[in-house]
Design an enzyme around this catalytic site. Structure first.
Site, PDB file in Angstrom:
ATOM      1  N   ARG A   1      80.818  66.420  57.375  1.00 12.94           N
ATOM      2  CA  ARG A   1      80.116  65.191  57.029  1.00 12.94           C
ATOM      3  C   ARG A   1      80.451  64.100  58.036  1.00 12.94           C
ATOM      4  O   ARG A   1      81.403  64.230  58.802  1.00 12.94           O
ATOM      5  CB  ARG A   1      80.463  64.732  55.615  1.00 12.94           C
ATOM      6  CG  ARG A   1      81.933  64.453  55.401  1.00 12.94           C
ATOM      7  CD  ARG A   1      82.317  64.292  53.956  1.00 12.94           C
ATOM      8  NE  ARG A   1      82.293  63.025  53.314  1.00 12.94           N
ATOM      9  CZ  ARG A   1      82.765  61.878  53.724  1.00 12.94           C
ATOM     10  NH1 ARG A   1      83.276  61.746  54.910  1.00 12.94           N
ATOM     11  NH2 ARG A   1      82.738  60.808  52.998  1.00 12.94           N
ATOM     12  N   LEU A   2      79.640  63.068  57.981  1.00 12.85           N
ATOM     13  CA  LEU A   2      79.899  61.832  58.713  1.00 12.85           C
ATOM     14  C   LEU A   2      79.786  60.716  57.696  1.00 12.85           C
ATOM     15  O   LEU A   2      78.880  60.718  56.862  1.00 12.85           O
ATOM     16  CB  LEU A   2      78.839  61.607  59.799  1.00 12.85           C
ATOM     17  CG  LEU A   2      79.048  62.232  61.161  1.00 12.85           C
ATOM     18  CD1 LEU A   2      77.833  61.964  62.053  1.00 12.85           C
ATOM     19  CD2 LEU A   2      80.288  61.707  61.826  1.00 12.85           C
ATOM     20  N   ASP A   3      80.682  59.766  57.760  1.00 12.67           N
ATOM     21  CA  ASP A   3      80.619  58.640  56.843  1.00 12.67           C
ATOM     22  C   ASP A   3      79.314  57.875  57.028  1.00 12.67           C
ATOM     23  O   ASP A   3      78.705  57.917  58.097  1.00 12.67           O
ATOM     24  CB  ASP A   3      81.803  57.701  57.078  1.00 12.67           C
ATOM     25  CG  ASP A   3      83.120  58.370  56.750  1.00 12.67           C
ATOM     26  OD1 ASP A   3      83.208  59.004  55.687  1.00 12.67           O
ATOM     27  OD2 ASP A   3      84.051  58.256  57.569  1.00 12.67           O
ATOM     28  N   ARG A   4      78.942  57.150  55.998  1.00 14.90           N
ATOM     29  CA  ARG A   4      77.698  56.379  56.020  1.00 14.90           C
ATOM     30  C   ARG A   4      77.636  55.469  57.239  1.00 14.90           C
ATOM     31  O   ARG A   4      76.601  55.344  57.884  1.00 14.90           O
ATOM     32  CB  ARG A   4      77.578  55.549  54.736  1.00 14.90           C
ATOM     33  CG  ARG A   4      76.360  54.633  54.727  1.00 14.90           C
ATOM     34  CD  ARG A   4      76.391  53.630  53.608  1.00 14.90           C
ATOM     35  NE  ARG A   4      77.609  52.847  53.526  1.00 14.90           N
ATOM     36  CZ  ARG A   4      77.891  51.790  54.306  1.00 14.90           C
ATOM     37  NH1 ARG A   4      77.057  51.407  55.238  1.00 14.90           N
ATOM     38  NH2 ARG A   4      79.014  51.120  54.141  1.00 14.90           N
TER      39      ARG A   4
END
Length: 179
Positions: A40-43
């Protein structure tokens, strides 16, 4: 046949297929059905997100035990000195333990960088510097926490590559099949 997709995740988009808290999600990008993010990548981070329909491949990409190198470009406040870069390279002690050694160097603004929406806040009295980091682990918000721990807060973060896969010419929100 296994599907692998490279996506340039835009700023302020969630790395999931369901919107939450008013933030848009991956379901708005016209991606194929039945694929899942490998990691994932943070928002508030941008850049390469790999998606696949194969659970085993998803685990190999996202699990730190496979030590797949991930390259990040972090725009930090200030100009990191040699001591700060050496501390990043050696591993930084965070609340959840010491990070693995990594590669870290200051670089000129990459020519592939796109304008961000919203733009990065520019301050007349603080110089910003790009730092290229290559990590083989993926603790929560690791790059941001490492840079802050050595005195250089991140104001923009872009993941450029995971293993052999890169952003290359993908615009924010664009995707392509890579496998």
């Amino acid at each position: 046949m296994v599907m692998l997709i490279a996506l340039n995740k835009p700023m302020n988009m969630l790395s999931q297929f369901t919107s939450e808290g008013g933030w848009p999600a991956l379901d708005t990008l016209g991606l194929p059905k039945k694929i899942y993010a490998a990691g994932r990548l943070d928002r508030d981070s941008e850049g390469l997100l790999l998606l696949t329909d194969d659970g085993g491949l998803q685990a190999r990409i996202s699990s730190p035990k496979y030590k797949s190198p991930k390259v990040y470009f972090a725009l930090v406040e200030g100009v990191p000195d040699g001591d700060a870069l050496n501390r990043l390279r050696a591993g930084v002690t965070l609340k959840d333990g010491k990070t693995a050694p990594c590669e870290a160097e200051t670089v000129d603004t990459p020519d592939w960088i796109w304008d961000r929406d919203p733009p990065v806040r520019v301050r007349k009295t603080i110089t910003d510097t790009w730092v290229r980091l290559t990590l083989t682990e993926g603790k929560n918000r690791q790059v941001r926490r490492m840079c802050a721990a050595v005195g250089y807060p991140v104001i923009r973060l872009i993941r450029y590559s995971i293993g052999p896969h890169t952003l290359e010419t993908l615009a924010p929100g664009a995707w392509r099949h890579v496998g």
